[in-house]
Each structure stands twice: as C-alpha cells, then as structure tokens.
Write a protein that holds these residues in place. Structure first.
Motif, PDB file in Angstrom:
ATOM      1  N   UNK A 319      -3.211  13.920  -1.069  1.00 46.35           N
ATOM      2  CA  UNK A 319      -2.341  12.751  -1.125  1.00 46.35           C
ATOM      3  C   UNK A 319      -1.441  12.841  -2.351  1.00 46.35           C
ATOM      4  N   UNK A 320      -0.228  12.288  -2.273  1.00 46.26           N
ATOM      5  CA  UNK A 320       0.546  12.100  -3.504  1.00 46.26           C
ATOM      6  C   UNK A 320      -0.122  11.048  -4.375  1.00 46.26           C
ATOM      7  N   UNK A 321      -0.110  11.236  -5.668  1.00 42.67           N
ATOM      8  CA  UNK A 321      -0.773  10.291  -6.566  1.00 42.67           C
ATOM      9  C   UNK A 321       0.020   8.982  -6.626  1.00 42.67           C
ATOM     10  N   UNK A 322      -0.681   7.867  -6.454  1.00 37.82           N
ATOM     11  CA  UNK A 322      -0.065   6.547  -6.516  1.00 37.82           C
ATOM     12  C   UNK A 322      -0.115   6.025  -7.944  1.00 37.82           C
ATOM     13  N   UNK A 323       0.858   5.173  -8.291  1.00 40.84           N
ATOM     14  CA  UNK A 323       0.958   4.690  -9.665  1.00 40.84           C
ATOM     15  C   UNK A 323       0.750   3.191  -9.792  1.00 40.84           C
ATOM     16  N   UNK A 324       0.926   2.454  -8.699  1.00 40.17           N
ATOM     17  CA  UNK A 324       0.746   1.005  -8.744  1.00 40.17           C
ATOM     18  C   UNK A 324      -0.634   0.623  -8.233  1.00 40.17           C
ATOM     19  N   UNK A 325      -1.298  -0.275  -8.915  1.00 38.70           N
ATOM     20  CA  UNK A 325      -2.641  -0.684  -8.520  1.00 38.70           C
ATOM     21  C   UNK A 325      -2.639  -1.351  -7.148  1.00 38.70           C
ATOM     22  N   UNK A 326      -3.722  -1.115  -6.418  1.00 38.37           N
ATOM     23  CA  UNK A 326      -3.979  -1.727  -5.112  1.00 38.37           C
ATOM     24  C   UNK A 326      -3.016  -1.257  -4.022  1.00 38.37           C
ATOM     25  N   UNK A 327      -2.285  -0.199  -4.251  1.00 38.42           N
ATOM     26  CA  UNK A 327      -1.485   0.401  -3.188  1.00 38.42           C
ATOM     27  C   UNK A 327      -2.334   1.449  -2.468  1.00 38.42           C
ATOM     28  N   UNK A 328      -1.882   1.878  -1.292  1.00 37.75           N
ATOM     29  CA  UNK A 328      -2.691   2.789  -0.482  1.00 37.75           C
ATOM     30  C   UNK A 328      -1.795   3.872   0.121  1.00 37.75           C
ATOM     31  N   UNK A 329      -2.443   4.976   0.481  1.00 36.34           N
ATOM     32  CA  UNK A 329      -1.774   6.044   1.217  1.00 36.34           C
ATOM     33  C   UNK A 329      -2.740   6.541   2.283  1.00 36.34           C
ATOM     34  N   UNK A 330      -2.357   6.343   3.540  1.00 41.40           N
ATOM     35  CA  UNK A 330      -3.196   6.734   4.672  1.00 41.40           C
ATOM     36  C   UNK A 330      -2.567   7.898   5.431  1.00 41.40           C
ATOM     37  N   UNK A 331      -3.409   8.769   5.963  1.00 37.19           N
ATOM     38  CA  UNK A 331      -2.983   9.863   6.831  1.00 37.19           C
ATOM     39  C   UNK A 331      -3.507   9.568   8.230  1.00 37.19           C
ATOM     40  N   UNK A 332      -2.615   9.532   9.198  1.00 41.84           N
ATOM     41  CA  UNK A 332      -2.971   9.136  10.556  1.00 41.84           C
ATOM     42  C   UNK A 332      -4.070  10.021  11.142  1.00 41.84           C
ATOM     43  N   UNK A 333      -4.044  11.298  10.850  1.00 38.23           N
ATOM     44  CA  UNK A 333      -5.028  12.227  11.422  1.00 38.23           C
ATOM     45  C   UNK A 333      -6.458  11.846  11.063  1.00 38.23           C
ATOM     46  N   UNK A 334      -6.643  11.168   9.915  1.00 37.45           N
ATOM     47  CA  UNK A 334      -7.992  10.826   9.479  1.00 37.45           C
ATOM     48  C   UNK A 334      -8.648   9.763  10.366  1.00 37.45           C
ATOM     49  N   UNK A 335      -7.859   9.009  11.127  1.00 41.74           N
ATOM     50  CA  UNK A 335      -8.404   7.893  11.902  1.00 41.74           C
ATOM     51  C   UNK A 335      -8.416   8.160  13.408  1.00 41.74           C
ATOM     52  N   UNK A 336      -8.053   9.351  13.846  1.00 45.01           N
ATOM     53  CA  UNK A 336      -7.886   9.585  15.276  1.00 45.01           C
ATOM     54  C   UNK A 336      -9.189   9.445  16.055  1.00 45.01           C
ATOM     55  N   UNK A 337     -10.301   9.911  15.509  1.00 41.31           N
ATOM     56  CA  UNK A 337     -11.575   9.782  16.223  1.00 41.31           C
ATOM     57  C   UNK A 337     -11.954   8.312  16.416  1.00 41.31           C
ATOM     58  N   UNK A 338     -11.681   7.476  15.418  1.00 42.28           N
ATOM     59  CA  UNK A 338     -11.973   6.043  15.545  1.00 42.28           C
ATOM     60  C   UNK A 338     -11.028   5.404  16.555  1.00 42.28           C
ATOM     61  N   UNK A 339      -9.743   5.764  16.478  1.00 36.37           N
ATOM     62  CA  UNK A 339      -8.762   5.174  17.378  1.00 36.37           C
ATOM     63  C   UNK A 339      -8.980   5.613  18.821  1.00 36.37           C
ATOM     64  N   UNK A 340      -9.573   6.781  19.014  1.00 34.42           N
ATOM     65  CA  UNK A 340      -9.860   7.221  20.375  1.00 34.42           C
ATOM     66  C   UNK A 340     -10.880   6.287  21.041  1.00 34.42           C
ATOM     67  N   UNK A 341     -11.782   5.728  20.227  1.00 37.19           N
ATOM     68  CA  UNK A 341     -12.763   4.767  20.731  1.00 37.19           C
ATOM     69  C   UNK A 341     -12.167   3.360  20.778  1.00 37.19           C
ATOM     70  N   UNK A 342     -11.293   3.053  19.820  1.00 35.01           N
ATOM     71  CA  UNK A 342     -10.674   1.730  19.734  1.00 35.01           C
ATOM     72  C   UNK A 342      -9.154   1.865  19.824  1.00 35.01           C
ATOM     73  N   UNK A 343      -8.619   2.244  20.967  1.00 38.77           N
ATOM     74  CA  UNK A 343      -7.169   2.459  21.059  1.00 38.77           C
ATOM     75  C   UNK A 343      -6.353   1.192  20.840  1.00 38.77           C
ATOM     76  N   UNK A 344      -6.970   0.006  21.051  1.00 39.29           N
ATOM     77  CA  UNK A 344      -6.226  -1.228  20.846  1.00 39.29           C
ATOM     78  C   UNK A 344      -5.841  -1.458  19.397  1.00 39.29           C
ATOM     79  N   UNK A 345      -6.517  -0.791  18.466  1.00 39.87           N
ATOM     80  CA  UNK A 345      -6.206  -0.959  17.043  1.00 39.87           C
ATOM     81  C   UNK A 345      -5.034  -0.108  16.595  1.00 39.87           C
ATOM     82  N   UNK A 346      -4.538   0.768  17.469  1.00 41.63           N
ATOM     83  CA  UNK A 346      -3.496   1.716  17.059  1.00 41.63           C
ATOM     84  C   UNK A 346      -2.196   1.001  16.694  1.00 41.63           C
ATOM     85  N   UNK A 347      -1.782   0.042  17.510  1.00 36.99           N
ATOM     86  CA  UNK A 347      -0.462  -0.562  17.329  1.00 36.99           C
ATOM     87  C   UNK A 347      -0.312  -1.233  15.970  1.00 36.99           C
ATOM     88  N   UNK A 348      -1.374  -1.891  15.493  1.00 38.83           N
ATOM     89  CA  UNK A 348      -1.266  -2.600  14.228  1.00 38.83           C
ATOM     90  C   UNK A 348      -1.860  -1.879  13.043  1.00 38.83           C
TER      91      UNK A 348
END
Length: 479
Positions: A319-348
């Motif tokens: 990940x690129x290093x973040x500088x502001x507190x409480x900010x986040x950086x997500x990579x979509x590939x990390x959640x694909x197994x969960x989203x495959x079970x819960x596809x309704x969560x993908x849109x939001x």
C-alpha cells in the motif's frame, strides 16, 4: 535635570528589548526605580516621558546595528569528501489526483555542492533513514568527518547543553552502521546559518524544479524523475566557481568512506492483528489485507512511502503510506472471496469505489457488470463480475479488459469466454474466422452444435470434434 540618570534610564530601556511585551518599564516604574535605587527625585513625570519617547526607538536602532555587525558571515574552506549537510523542506505534489503536502529530503556535499533530493510522504524516521541510504548509494560513499543537522525529531530525542544531544536508538544504530558522525547545529535561527548550504539548496531546487507542483501517480515515479534531475545537475556551476558540480565531485568520490557490504533495513517491523473488516491498523491508518488472514497476526514493514504486509517471506499486500489519521486504503482483490459469498455488498463497498478512483475498475468492468446483471439478475450478475475479477490474479489487466470487450461485443457474459479471449490477446494469435483485431465477429461466438435426428449430417458437434472451438480459442487450442 536628567543628565545624572540618563545612563540608568538607557539601561532600563535595553532591558526591555529582551523582556516580554507586557513586562516592560512604564514611566511610573522608571520614576519609582530612580527614587528607590538612585534617590533621584528632581524631575517630573512629563520630563521622563518625553525623554523615553525619544530615546526608546534610538536604543532599539543601536541594538539592531550592534547585532548586525556581530552577525556577519565568515567564508569557510571545505575539503573534499569531509562534510555534508542534511535538511527537510515542505513541498506540494499533485499525487494520484490529490494535492498533497510532502517533504523534500536533501543531502548536499559541502565541497562540491553535489546534492541528492528525494520526496517522501512524511518527515518520519523511516524517510529520514531511507533518504540517507539513497544518498549514500548515489554518492558511492559516506563523508569522512561529519554531517550537519538541525535538531530533527527523527534523530534527536532531547537537546542538552551546548551541542550535546540524546539521540533516538534507531538513529544511533543507523549512523554506527555507516560510520559517520553528526554535527548538531545550535537551536533556532542562528543554527540555520551553520548549514546555510543545504538551506539554500533546498529552496533553490524547490523553486526551479518543483514549480508548478509535479503531477505524478506515485512518489516512486517522482523520485525517478528527481534522480534524473540530480544527474543532469552535475553540469551546473555554483555561483563564483569556474568548475561544475560534477567536476568537483570527482575529486570527492575517491576520498569518501566506503559503504558497508550490506545495506541497512530502514523500515520498521510491526505485527498488527487483522480485524474482521479485513484491515490492519498502522500508525492510526487502515490498510486492507487478503481476507484469509482475518483474525491472524501479520508482519508489516513500515517504509518511508509504502506499507508492505508479509506472510512469512512472501509479500501479500503493498500500500502507499497514508499520512492523515483514520484514513484507509483498500485493495479490491483482498475482498473477492467474501464478496463471492455476499455479492449484495459489492455495490456499496469501499474497495470498488477506491478501485474506480485509482483506475483499476475500468469502464469495461462497469459495462460487463451491467450486462451480467441484465442477463442473470443482480446477485448472479455480480458473482459473474467477481469471477472475472478473480482472473486478475493469473492474467494481465489489459488482457482481461480486451477479453471483456470482445465478449460484450458478441452479446455474451460468459466468464469462460473472457478467459479465452484474454489468452488470445496475450498470445496475439487470431483465429481463422476473426477480424483484423482478433475479435470473434458478432454472431459467431462458438460453433453451433449439430441437432439430433435426421438432417444433422455434415454438422458435427463441437463437443466431440477436435479443433471445432478454434473460432473462439484460436489455432493453438488443444482442447
């Protein structure tokens, strides 16, 4: 009347130059001190007031002139390879579509003026150490006498008397590794003059080469540019010198202290626990990791501009290093197994939104998702998109984008066809019935199977005929 005590009043006014604004002598206080300390009562309030009104600005002017004479500069003679100076300076960068405040690290050799510049997300200790390591690698050695610093927090924990400092443990270990001595300047404005070379160099470089703010997709890209600029600046002439910076540095290079055989690990090791939301917390910022590590401890390498997550010796997330507190950086590939079970969560979900902003989730993905939902419904259509996203782990992104475009062109949303078209794009071997771009013509997605019963002669089934799928797979298919 004031002649006997003028020197006494002037001394009080000089004391006021160093006193707080609200603790300076008033006319009443001057009269009290003259009466109490000098037994002088032969003058009036108005006489002292008129004298102080005239004399106070004159005392201030005399003090400024005296200090100006004492604060003159003394030319210095530097020897090759002995000294360098280091400083941080603020710089703004248009980074991945955001206007960000970063820091410019500068190390300048005092004799030749050879300088190394790098930009980091923060002025952290990791950036401080990595900047030195980069600079030493470019210079090919280490100054033999000392490097000048102001009292930077990454290096100094506490300022003691004189030039004594309590250093941070990591900084002490780093400079021991490279065998150089620090020279700490006097705190405040006076200390800045003790390393005026790097102060001027940082300002000159920022004004001339970082205006307007550089537009880059990552700090690694910017630092590659700066490395090229530093190399080109070897032809520059420092004011008043007949020879170039590069020419003078050639006299320094042979006398620098050699680098150690092994490099120094400038990153910091951490072991956070992966939360249920698939994120870890590093310096009050949040980073995603593959879902299979939820509930486990992972090893993290916190670097100057990046955060690396390890599984053993394998890097599983960067990940690129973040500088502001409480900010986040997500990579979509990390959640694909969960989203495959819960596809309704993908849109939001936050990860797809970030992938769109960074350009990873393209218009081709959007079009495929829309077509899949139209054909199979929201739930199954989203699952089909996720199956395509899982293909990114084995196939290049440009090949999958081309595969989705080809499949959509024939009116299909088959994930198997996307994989086939992606492989064809990689091999660059168009099929016998394809157009010039290697895309199957509309209406010829796959051979039509022979019907059962009479009238089926001459139309053999693609499921039992070797090579019958070539219009889709190409002539290299051995299925």
């Amino acid at each position: 009347m004031l002649e006997p005590v003028k020197d006494v009043i002037d001394a009080m006014l000089r004391e006021d130059l160093r006193a707080p604004r609200k603790q300076k002598h008033t006319i009443d206080r001057i009269l009290e001190r003259l009466a109490g300390e000098r037994d002088f009562e032969q003058t009036s309030y108005s006489t002292v007031r008129d004298y102080v009104r005239k004399r106070r600005p004159e005392v201030e002017l005399e003090e400024r002139q005296r200090r100006r004479r004492l604060e003159g500069t003394v030319p210095q003679e530097k020897r090759p390879g002995e000294e360098a100076e280091v400083d941080f300076a603020d710089v703004f960068v248009d980074l991945a579509g955001q206007h960000r405040k970063c820091v410019l690290f500068t190390l300048r050799m005092s004799y030749s003026g050879k300088a190394v510049h790098r930009v980091y997300a923060t002025g952290s200790q990791e950036a401080f150490l990595e900047g030195h390591e980069e600079a030493f690698a470019v210079l090919g050695g280490v100054p033999t006498v000392h490097i000048r610093y102001d009292n930077l927090r990454p290096a100094v924990r506490q300022v003691m008397f004189g030039r004594s400092r309590i250093e941070s443990s990591r900084w002490a270990a780093f400079r021991s590794w490279y065998s150089f001595s620090p020279f700490y300047c006097v705190p405040g404005e006076e200390g800045a003059h003790e390393k005026g070379g790097v102060e001027q160099e940082g300002g000159r470089f920022r004004r001339r080469l970082l205006v307007p703010a550089p537009v880059v997709s990552s700090l690694a890209e910017l630092n590659e540019r700066l490395a090229a600029v530093d190399l080109a600046e070897d032809a520059r002439h420092v004011h008043g010198r007949p020879t170039s910076v590069g020419f003078d540095f050639e006299q320094e290079r042979p006398v620098l202290r050699p680098l150690p055989a092994d490099g120094y690990d400038t990153g910091m090791d951490l072991t956070p626990v992966v939360q249920r939301n698939g994120r870890i917390t590093v310096r009050q910022c949040y980073y995603s990791v593959p879902a299979r590590f939820i509930g486990m401890k992972v090893r993290v390498k916190l670097k100057a501009n990046e955060v690396w997550v390890f599984d053993g010796r394998e890097v599983v997330a960067r990940h690129p290093r973040l500088t502001r507190r409480y900010t986040y950086h997500d990579i979509l590939d990390h959640y694909l197994e969960i989203l495959l079970v819960k596809p309704g969560a993908f849109a939001g979900a936050a990860a797809p939104a970030q992938a769109r902003a960074e350009g990873g989730f393209t218009k081709a993905h959007e079009a495929f998702w829309a077509a899949a939902k139209k054909k199979a419904g929201d739930r199954e259509g989203t699952r089909m998109l996720i199956e395509v996203l899982l293909l990114h782990r084995q196939l290049p992104a440009d090949a999958l984008v081309a595969g989705m475009a080809a499949v959509l062109k024939i009116g299909s949303v088959s994930t198997d066809l996307v994989a086939i078209e992606a492989h064809r794009f990689i091999e660059n071997t168009p099929g016998e019935d394809t157009d010039a771009e290697g895309v199957v013509p509309v209406g010829r997605a796959e051979p039509e199977p022979a019907p059962d019963g009479p009238g089926g002669e001459g139309r053999r089934s693609s499921r039992c005929t070797p090579g019958a799928c070539r219009p889709i797979c190409g002539p290299g298919c051995r299925t």
